[in-house]
Design a protein around this motif. Structure first.
Motif, PDB file in Angstrom:
ATOM      1  N   SER A   1       0.922  -1.191  -0.040  1.00 35.09           N
ATOM      2  CA  SER A   1       0.112   0.048  -0.176  1.00 35.09           C
ATOM      3  C   SER A   1       0.841   1.363   0.039  1.00 35.09           C
ATOM      4  O   SER A   1       2.230   1.086   0.063  1.00 35.09           O
ATOM      5  CB  SER A   1      -0.898  -0.012   1.168  1.00 35.09           C
ATOM      6  N   THR A   2       0.181   2.451  -0.103  1.00 35.73           N
ATOM      7  CA  THR A   2       0.856   3.797  -0.480  1.00 35.73           C
ATOM      8  C   THR A   2       1.832   4.033   1.033  1.00 35.73           C
ATOM      9  O   THR A   2       3.012   4.479   0.861  1.00 35.73           O
ATOM     10  CB  THR A   2       0.111   4.829  -0.456  1.00 35.73           C
ATOM     11  N   GLN A   3       1.475   3.518   1.977  1.00 39.65           N
ATOM     12  CA  GLN A   3       2.272   3.634   3.215  1.00 39.65           C
ATOM     13  C   GLN A   3       3.610   2.657   3.458  1.00 39.65           C
ATOM     14  O   GLN A   3       4.419   2.717   4.218  1.00 39.65           O
ATOM     15  CB  GLN A   3       1.388   3.751   4.728  1.00 39.65           C
ATOM     16  N   GLY A   4       3.621   1.843   2.165  1.00 43.81           N
ATOM     17  CA  GLY A   4       4.582   0.776   2.451  1.00 43.81           C
ATOM     18  C   GLY A   4       4.308  -0.376   3.179  1.00 43.81           C
ATOM     19  O   GLY A   4       4.941  -1.412   3.382  1.00 43.81           O
ATOM     20  N   ALA A   5       3.190  -0.606   3.425  1.00 40.85           N
ATOM     21  CA  ALA A   5       2.725  -1.724   4.327  1.00 40.85           C
ATOM     22  C   ALA A   5       2.206  -2.856   3.462  1.00 40.85           C
ATOM     23  O   ALA A   5       1.585  -2.664   2.348  1.00 40.85           O
ATOM     24  CB  ALA A   5       1.433  -1.240   5.193  1.00 40.85           C
ATOM     25  N   PHE A   6       2.377  -4.002   3.937  1.00 46.77           N
ATOM     26  CA  PHE A   6       2.148  -5.202   3.028  1.00 46.77           C
ATOM     27  C   PHE A   6       0.594  -5.393   3.278  1.00 46.77           C
ATOM     28  O   PHE A   6       0.050  -5.493   4.142  1.00 46.77           O
ATOM     29  CB  PHE A   6       2.558  -6.528   3.753  1.00 46.77           C
ATOM     30  N   TYR A   7       0.029  -5.566   1.828  1.00 42.60           N
ATOM     31  CA  TYR A   7      -1.285  -5.479   1.668  1.00 42.60           C
ATOM     32  C   TYR A   7      -1.936  -6.817   1.560  1.00 42.60           C
ATOM     33  O   TYR A   7      -3.046  -7.287   2.038  1.00 42.60           O
ATOM     34  CB  TYR A   7      -1.671  -4.532   0.630  1.00 42.60           C
ATOM     35  N   GLY A   8      -1.321  -7.551   0.523  1.00 38.09           N
ATOM     36  CA  GLY A   8      -1.774  -8.949   0.177  1.00 38.09           C
ATOM     37  C   GLY A   8      -0.853  -9.645  -0.776  1.00 38.09           C
ATOM     38  O   GLY A   8       0.294  -8.911  -1.212  1.00 38.09           O
ATOM     39  N   VAL A   9      -1.506 -10.382  -1.499  1.00 35.93           N
ATOM     40  CA  VAL A   9      -0.759 -11.044  -2.788  1.00 35.93           C
ATOM     41  C   VAL A   9      -1.654 -11.406  -3.826  1.00 35.93           C
ATOM     42  O   VAL A   9      -2.699 -11.497  -3.758  1.00 35.93           O
ATOM     43  CB  VAL A   9      -0.010 -12.365  -2.183  1.00 35.93           C
ATOM     44  N   GLU A  10      -0.958 -11.636  -5.102  1.00 42.49           N
ATOM     45  CA  GLU A  10      -1.521 -12.006  -6.314  1.00 42.49           C
ATOM     46  C   GLU A  10      -0.824 -13.362  -6.428  1.00 42.49           C
ATOM     47  O   GLU A  10       0.239 -13.532  -6.380  1.00 42.49           O
ATOM     48  CB  GLU A  10      -1.285 -11.176  -7.506  1.00 42.49           C
ATOM     49  N   ALA A  11      -1.952 -14.440  -6.700  1.00 46.94           N
ATOM     50  CA  ALA A  11      -1.366 -15.658  -6.846  1.00 46.94           C
ATOM     51  C   ALA A  11      -1.272 -16.025  -8.310  1.00 46.94           C
ATOM     52  O   ALA A  11      -1.955 -15.514  -9.160  1.00 46.94           O
ATOM     53  CB  ALA A  11      -2.372 -16.674  -6.416  1.00 46.94           C
ATOM     54  N   LEU A  12       0.071 -16.593  -8.927  1.00 44.78           N
ATOM     55  CA  LEU A  12       0.616 -16.717 -10.069  1.00 44.78           C
ATOM     56  C   LEU A  12       0.788 -18.208 -10.293  1.00 44.78           C
ATOM     57  O   LEU A  12       1.466 -18.724  -9.514  1.00 44.78           O
ATOM     58  CB  LEU A  12       1.585 -15.720 -10.351  1.00 44.78           C
ATOM     59  N   ALA A  13       0.303 -18.745 -11.397  1.00 47.61           N
ATOM     60  CA  ALA A  13       0.509 -20.096 -11.543  1.00 47.61           C
ATOM     61  C   ALA A  13       2.196 -20.393 -12.292  1.00 47.61           C
ATOM     62  O   ALA A  13       2.210 -19.519 -13.057  1.00 47.61           O
ATOM     63  CB  ALA A  13      -0.491 -20.888 -12.607  1.00 47.61           C
ATOM     64  N   ARG A  14       2.667 -21.436 -11.894  1.00 49.02           N
ATOM     65  CA  ARG A  14       3.888 -21.844 -12.359  1.00 49.02           C
ATOM     66  C   ARG A  14       3.934 -23.356 -13.066  1.00 49.02           C
ATOM     67  O   ARG A  14       3.165 -24.183 -12.203  1.00 49.02           O
ATOM     68  CB  ARG A  14       5.105 -21.952 -11.474  1.00 49.02           C
ATOM     69  N   TRP A  15       4.343 -23.633 -13.860  1.00 48.06           N
ATOM     70  CA  TRP A  15       4.456 -25.107 -14.260  1.00 48.06           C
ATOM     71  C   TRP A  15       5.782 -25.617 -14.754  1.00 48.06           C
ATOM     72  O   TRP A  15       6.443 -25.048 -15.417  1.00 48.06           O
ATOM     73  CB  TRP A  15       3.595 -25.254 -15.808  1.00 48.06           C
ATOM     74  N   ASN A  16       6.404 -26.708 -13.912  1.00 42.42           N
ATOM     75  CA  ASN A  16       7.856 -27.163 -14.023  1.00 42.42           C
ATOM     76  C   ASN A  16       7.320 -28.668 -14.894  1.00 42.42           C
ATOM     77  O   ASN A  16       6.912 -29.350 -14.240  1.00 42.42           O
ATOM     78  CB  ASN A  16       8.246 -27.184 -12.949  1.00 42.42           C
ATOM     79  N   SER A  17       7.233 -28.847 -16.124  1.00 51.49           N
ATOM     80  CA  SER A  17       7.209 -29.894 -17.045  1.00 51.49           C
ATOM     81  C   SER A  17       8.269 -30.706 -17.154  1.00 51.49           C
ATOM     82  O   SER A  17       9.517 -30.043 -17.543  1.00 51.49           O
ATOM     83  CB  SER A  17       6.405 -29.489 -18.165  1.00 51.49           C
ATOM     84  N   PRO A  18       8.357 -31.949 -16.716  1.00 49.89           N
ATOM     85  CA  PRO A  18       9.507 -32.701 -17.007  1.00 49.89           C
ATOM     86  C   PRO A  18       9.866 -32.922 -18.417  1.00 49.89           C
ATOM     87  O   PRO A  18      11.078 -33.006 -18.641  1.00 49.89           O
ATOM     88  CB  PRO A  18       9.283 -34.130 -16.513  1.00 49.89           C
ATOM     89  N   ILE A  19       8.869 -32.589 -19.271  1.00 48.29           N
ATOM     90  CA  ILE A  19       9.367 -32.673 -20.779  1.00 48.29           C
ATOM     91  C   ILE A  19       9.612 -31.610 -21.369  1.00 48.29           C
ATOM     92  O   ILE A  19      10.746 -31.302 -22.200  1.00 48.29           O
ATOM     93  CB  ILE A  19       7.913 -33.240 -21.538  1.00 48.29           C
ATOM     94  N   LEU A  20       8.956 -30.441 -20.902  1.00 50.14           N
ATOM     95  CA  LEU A  20       9.179 -28.962 -21.539  1.00 50.14           C
ATOM     96  C   LEU A  20       9.931 -28.172 -20.742  1.00 50.14           C
ATOM     97  O   LEU A  20      10.021 -26.887 -21.321  1.00 50.14           O
ATOM     98  CB  LEU A  20       7.671 -28.481 -21.703  1.00 50.14           C
ATOM     99  N   GLY A  21      10.066 -28.486 -19.456  1.00 52.76           N
ATOM    100  CA  GLY A  21      10.687 -27.577 -18.760  1.00 52.76           C
ATOM    101  C   GLY A  21       9.826 -26.446 -18.125  1.00 52.76           C
ATOM    102  O   GLY A  21       8.641 -26.713 -17.925  1.00 52.76           O
ATOM    103  N   ASN A  22      10.152 -25.517 -17.621  1.00 53.78           N
ATOM    104  CA  ASN A  22       9.560 -24.241 -17.203  1.00 53.78           C
ATOM    105  C   ASN A  22       8.466 -23.534 -18.318  1.00 53.78           C
ATOM    106  O   ASN A  22       9.277 -23.087 -19.184  1.00 53.78           O
ATOM    107  CB  ASN A  22      10.194 -23.383 -16.446  1.00 53.78           C
ATOM    108  N   VAL A  23       7.420 -23.806 -18.192  1.00 50.17           N
ATOM    109  CA  VAL A  23       6.549 -23.083 -19.265  1.00 50.17           C
ATOM    110  C   VAL A  23       5.829 -21.853 -18.467  1.00 50.17           C
ATOM    111  O   VAL A  23       5.231 -22.074 -17.515  1.00 50.17           O
ATOM    112  CB  VAL A  23       5.339 -24.088 -19.753  1.00 50.17           C
ATOM    113  N   PRO A  24       5.919 -20.691 -19.284  1.00 53.15           N
ATOM    114  CA  PRO A  24       5.477 -19.599 -18.295  1.00 53.15           C
ATOM    115  C   PRO A  24       3.814 -19.512 -18.708  1.00 53.15           C
ATOM    116  O   PRO A  24       3.417 -20.093 -19.671  1.00 53.15           O
ATOM    117  CB  PRO A  24       5.727 -18.327 -19.330  1.00 53.15           C
ATOM    118  N   PRO A  25       2.937 -18.868 -17.841  1.00 51.20           N
ATOM    119  CA  PRO A  25       1.698 -19.148 -17.780  1.00 51.20           C
ATOM    120  C   PRO A  25       1.152 -18.413 -18.871  1.00 51.20           C
ATOM    121  O   PRO A  25      -0.122 -18.727 -19.498  1.00 51.20           O
ATOM    122  CB  PRO A  25       1.049 -18.346 -16.623  1.00 51.20           C
ATOM    123  N   ASP A  26       1.564 -17.264 -19.507  1.00 56.47           N
ATOM    124  CA  ASP A  26       0.977 -16.743 -20.580  1.00 56.47           C
ATOM    125  C   ASP A  26       1.035 -17.791 -21.833  1.00 56.47           C
ATOM    126  O   ASP A  26       0.243 -17.728 -22.934  1.00 56.47           O
ATOM    127  CB  ASP A  26       2.235 -15.858 -21.172  1.00 56.47           C
TER     128      ASP A  26
END
Ligand code: C2E
Ligand code: MG
Ligand code: MG
Ligand code: MG
Length: 280
Positions: free
Chosen positions: A49-74
């Motif tokens: 937040s504007t006062q520099g306080a922690f407000y919360g989080v955005e959850a973002l998906a990650r995929w670590n594929s044994p075949i393709l490696g790290n594939v980005p969510p996009d």
């Protein structure tokens, strides 16, 4: 010479298209077993937040594929949508997020906001609201601490049929956030019609805001629209102090970006909250 060059570039283009197609076929196939094999995990990017306080989080998906490696969510979210795998993946994302966040909140003895990104397909599932609210209750997460990020393109498709669903979510205290605002085609009247609580200014504007007068004007306009419609405005992709100062000066309510933290796994998130922001 010119025609040879054109021919070459046409050839190049065709190859890239073919590679793109093959890559999507590979992703689609690898996705099929990825959920069962638990190849996905979530990371959490702090919002400040504007006062520099922690407000919360955005959850973002990650995929670590044994075949393709790290594939980005996009790359994998659009393929999951197109191949009918988004309902299953979406549920996996929601359940993993609630479980992680409940763990961190219990360990730290405090609650904070959690935003989850939704894809168009998820909002078109007839039982989505009931499912989401049910899961939230199961995990003991209160609606007022949950937010859903939706994109403009999603709403344009079918505002009429999505509205009751959004209203049901709102009735349970869940906040609604318009992601990547300014890049889509939403009209102001649509924005007014929908029960949206916050606008997230797209990173592309933040990237150029220090250099480009046009981007500055866009950002200021978005903040004005947000204020006039009584919505909070969040800037994403803040990488420098200069960007932060400018956005603060413009009146932005909250910030997210590498300047504060990259997306963190749940252990690193707990450390971040304790080390940097022990108090509200
Ligand atoms: P988004 O929802 O707009 O998320 C913001 C993206 O910007 C994230 O990329 C985040 O890691 C990145 N980011 C944040 N701050 C900075 C910064 O300071 N610099 C730079 N360079 N990047 C920054 P990510 O995690 O790769 O996600 C990309 C997009 O994929 C997301 O954009 C969202 O549209 C989609 N996505 C990610 N996770 C999910 C999910 O669980 N469900 C759905 N439906 N979509 C998701
Ligand atoms: Mg988002
Ligand atoms: Mg965004
Ligand atoms: Mg984005």
């Amino acid at each position: 010479y010119e025609s040879k060059r054109l021919k070459n570039s046409a050839h190049l283009f065709k190859n890239t298209m073919q590679e793109g197609y093959l890559r999507n076929v590979n992703i689609e196939q690898a996705l099929r077993s990825a959920i069962e094999n638990r190849e996905f995990f979530m990371v959490y990017q702090p919002q400040i937040s504007t006062q520099g306080a922690f407000y919360g989080v955005e959850a973002l998906a990650r995929w670590n594929s044994p075949i393709l490696g790290n594939v980005p969510p996009d790359a994998f979210i659009p393929v999951a949508e197109a191949s009918g795998q988004m309902p299953a993946l979406g549920r996996c994302i929601i359940e993993a997020s609630f479980a992680d966040i409940k763990g961190v909140q219990q360990a730290l003895g405090r609650t904070f906001y959690t935003s989850i990104n939704l894809s168009a397909r998820q909002l078109l599932e007839p039982d989505f609201a009931a499912y989401f609210i049910g899961k939230m209750r199961e995990e003991g997460i209160q609606g007022v601490w949950a937010a859903l990020e939706i994109t403009e393109s999603l709403l344009i498709e079918d505002v009429g049929s999505i509205l009751p669903l959004l209203q049901e979510l709102k009735a349970h205290g869940i906040k609604l956030s318009m992601d990547d605002f300014g890049t889509g085609y939403s009209s102001l009247s649509m924005l007014r019609m929908l029960p949206i609580d916050e606008l997230k200014i797209d990173k592309s504007f933040i990237d150029t805001v220090l250099l480009d007068k046009g981007a500055q004007q866009m950002v200021q306009s978005i903040i004005t629209i947000g204020k006039n419609l009584e919505m909070d405005v969040v800037a994403e992709g803040i990488e420098t102090k200069e960007q932060l100062d400018m956005l603060t000066h413009f009146g932005c309510d909250r910030f997210q970006g590498y300047y504060f933290a990259r997306p963190l796994d749940k252990e690193a998130l707990a450390d971040f909250i304790q080390e940097n922001h022990p108090y509200m």
